[in-house]
Design a protein around this motif. Structure first.
Motif, short mmCIF file in Angstrom:
data_model
loop_
_atom_site.label_atom_id
_atom_site.label_comp_id
_atom_site.label_asym_id
_atom_site.label_seq_id
_atom_site.Cartn_x
_atom_site.Cartn_y
_atom_site.Cartn_z
N ASP A 105 -5.77 1.15 0.58
CA ASP A 105 -6.06 -0.25 0.26
C ASP A 105 -6.46 -0.97 1.55
O ASP A 105 -5.66 -1.07 2.49
CB ASP A 105 -4.83 -0.91 -0.37
N THR A 106 -7.68 -1.49 1.60
CA THR A 106 -8.18 -2.11 2.82
C THR A 106 -7.47 -3.42 3.13
O THR A 106 -7.42 -3.84 4.29
CB THR A 106 -9.69 -2.35 2.73
N GLN A 107 -6.91 -4.09 2.12
CA GLN A 107 -6.15 -5.31 2.41
C GLN A 107 -4.88 -4.98 3.17
O GLN A 107 -4.50 -5.68 4.12
CB GLN A 107 -5.81 -6.06 1.11
N LEU A 182 0.39 3.22 8.08
CA LEU A 182 0.06 2.83 6.71
C LEU A 182 0.43 3.86 5.66
O LEU A 182 0.34 3.58 4.46
CB LEU A 182 -1.44 2.54 6.62
N ASP A 183 0.82 5.05 6.09
CA ASP A 183 1.08 6.13 5.12
C ASP A 183 2.11 5.71 4.08
O ASP A 183 1.91 5.89 2.87
CB ASP A 183 1.54 7.40 5.84
N LEU A 189 2.10 1.96 -2.85
CA LEU A 189 1.11 1.38 -3.75
C LEU A 189 0.75 2.33 -4.88
O LEU A 189 0.45 1.90 -6.00
CB LEU A 189 -0.15 0.99 -2.98
N ALA A 190 0.74 3.63 -4.58
CA ALA A 190 0.35 4.62 -5.58
C ALA A 190 1.51 5.06 -6.47
O ALA A 190 1.30 5.86 -7.39
CB ALA A 190 -0.26 5.85 -4.88
N ASP A 191 2.71 4.55 -6.23
CA ASP A 191 3.87 4.95 -7.02
C ASP A 191 3.73 4.43 -8.45
O ASP A 191 3.69 3.21 -8.67
CB ASP A 191 5.14 4.37 -6.38
N LEU A 332 4.25 -6.42 7.57
CA LEU A 332 4.16 -4.97 7.69
C LEU A 332 5.30 -4.42 8.55
O LEU A 332 5.71 -3.27 8.38
CB LEU A 332 2.81 -4.58 8.29
N LEU A 333 5.80 -5.22 9.47
CA LEU A 333 6.89 -4.79 10.35
C LEU A 333 8.25 -4.85 9.66
O LEU A 333 9.04 -3.91 9.72
CB LEU A 333 6.93 -5.66 11.61
N ALA A 334 8.54 -5.97 9.01
CA ALA A 334 9.85 -6.16 8.38
C ALA A 334 9.77 -7.31 7.40
O ALA A 334 8.94 -8.20 7.53
CB ALA A 334 10.93 -6.43 9.43
N ARG A 335 10.68 -7.29 6.43
CA ARG A 335 10.75 -8.36 5.43
C ARG A 335 12.02 -9.18 5.65
O ARG A 335 12.98 -8.72 6.28
CB ARG A 335 10.72 -7.77 4.02
#
Length: 391
Positions: A105-107, A182-183, A189-191, A332-335
């Motif tokens: 996903d490019t986003q 990104l892996d 996302l594919a789950d 992307l680092l942490a929520r």
């Protein structure tokens, strides 16, 4: 790049898919309508590789979609590239019970390259290619036929530009060493579990105040009932019953079906019709929510307290600084919930304490909580500093 006319016949689609099956990657996008339905109505599929692109009309009479769906969910040799592809993936899942894989996903990738958390497609194209995307057809009724040339050109542009951008983005990820970051996100996302509309879990989408097990048990039963009604009638959930009405029914359940006539947000006819009877049956079958299902308290995590809340705020500041310094989206680092859990004492089970996230942020986050890291202002800029340096 060769642009095909709109594909409406099975033979042309099968031949296209046979060629694309040899590509390293394909870009995919969909156009759909769902304003008045529960299930999104697939109206157009766009697909491309570096050599050719086409729009496919899934509403064409007699069109056999199997070669395309097999390419998307069965062919593991071809990478599927999307942009903000959650709804596109959901549509494929609804059709096949599977998700496209492998997926990119490019986003999401843009987050690792400092382009924000939710960069839109037109901004992505502008930033990478300097092309202004025509937005005129964005809100078209894609279910109407015939589609005109401008609509098809707009739709195909979503995959042709992406086919140009993806190799450029991949090269930059390689140069920065951030591809491996990104892996995990792409696998998430594919789950397939992300796209299954499980009626028994529908209650979690409804916001209500209170944590009483009996009230939440009624909410779970009502949300399940609404989900099944919406699926069977192919109507949006809110067209069956709105969330606030569902919450009112769970908190103040009617004693008998005739009482439904007094419930704000319900038709008076429900006091005696079949759907009202099914609603009452759902309420009668409800059982208090088990302790395992009860949601966590909303007061900034159990055991966090006032001091812990201040520590969580410091961690959020640290996250902003680190995200700025390495030019990556903080999400992307942490929520936030991870930061609060760390402030409350958690040291295991958090993604930010594993792999590249630990190297880039998690180690410093733990050091801040445990007193080995401090904040300092140098040349008017807020920075992280080892406590011994401050001393």
């Amino acid at each position: 790049m060769h642009i095909h006319p709109l594909i409406t016949d099975s033979a042309t689609l099968a031949n296209l898919c046979a060629r694309l099956a040899n590509a390293d990657f394909i870009t995919v996008d969909t156009e759909f309508m769902r304003e008045s339905t529960y299930w999104p109505e697939l109206c157009l599929i766009q697909i491309a590789d570096v050599n050719e692109a086409a729009a496919i009309d899934p509403l064409a009479p007699g069109l056999d979609m199997k070669p395309l769906l097999d390419l998307l969910v069965e062919n593991e040799d071809v990478l599927k590239v999307v942009h903000a592809g959650g709804q596109d993936i959901e549509i494929v899942y609804n059709l096949t019970g599977k998700t496209p894989h492998p997926l990119f996903d490019t986003q999401v990738a843009a987050m690792a390259l400092g382009q924000g958390e939710q960069i839109g497609y037109s901004n992505l194209v502008d930033s990478w290619l300097g092309i202004a995307v025509d937005k005129g057809a964005r809100f078209t009724d894609w279910s109407r036929r015939p589609l005109d040339a401008r609509q098809i050109e707009y739709a195909i542009g979503d995959v042709t530009h992406l086919a140009t951008i993806f190799p450029m983005m991949l090269e930059r990820l390689r140069k920065t060493g951030r591809g491996a970051w990104l892996d995990q996100e792409m696998e998430r996302l594919a789950d397939p579990s992300n796209y299954a509309n499980e009626p028994d879990l529908a209650w979690k989408r409804v916001r209500v105040s209170g944590r009483k097990p009996d009230m939440l048990g009624r909410l779970k039963a009502l949300a399940r009932w609404r989900e099944l009604e919406a699926q069977a009638k192919d109507l949006p959930r809110g067209r069956i019953v709105k969330d606030e009405t569902l919450g009112d029914l769970a908190g103040n359940p009617p004693r008998k079906q005739s009482d439904l006539a007094k419930v704000r947000g319900l038709s008076a006819t429900w006091a005696g019709n079949d759907i009202g009877g099914r609603l009452m049956a759902a309420l009668e079958s409800a059982e208090p929510l088990s302790a395992e299902e009860l949601p966590a308290r909303d007061d900034r995590k159990p055991g966090l307290g006032k001091e812990g809340s201040l520590v969580a705020d410091l961690l959020k500041l640290l996250l902003k600084i680190r995200a700025r310094d390495i030019d990556v989206a903080s999400k992307l680092l942490a929520r936030s919930d991870e930061l609060e859990a760390l402030a409350a004492g958690a040291r295991t089970g958090l993604p930010m304490l594993e792999g590249w996230r630990y190297d880039q942020f998690g180690r410093d986050a733990v050091d801040l909580v445990e007193g080995r890291l401090a904040f300092a202002v140098k040349n008017g800029r807020l920075k992280m500093t080892r406590a011994e340096e401050v001393a």
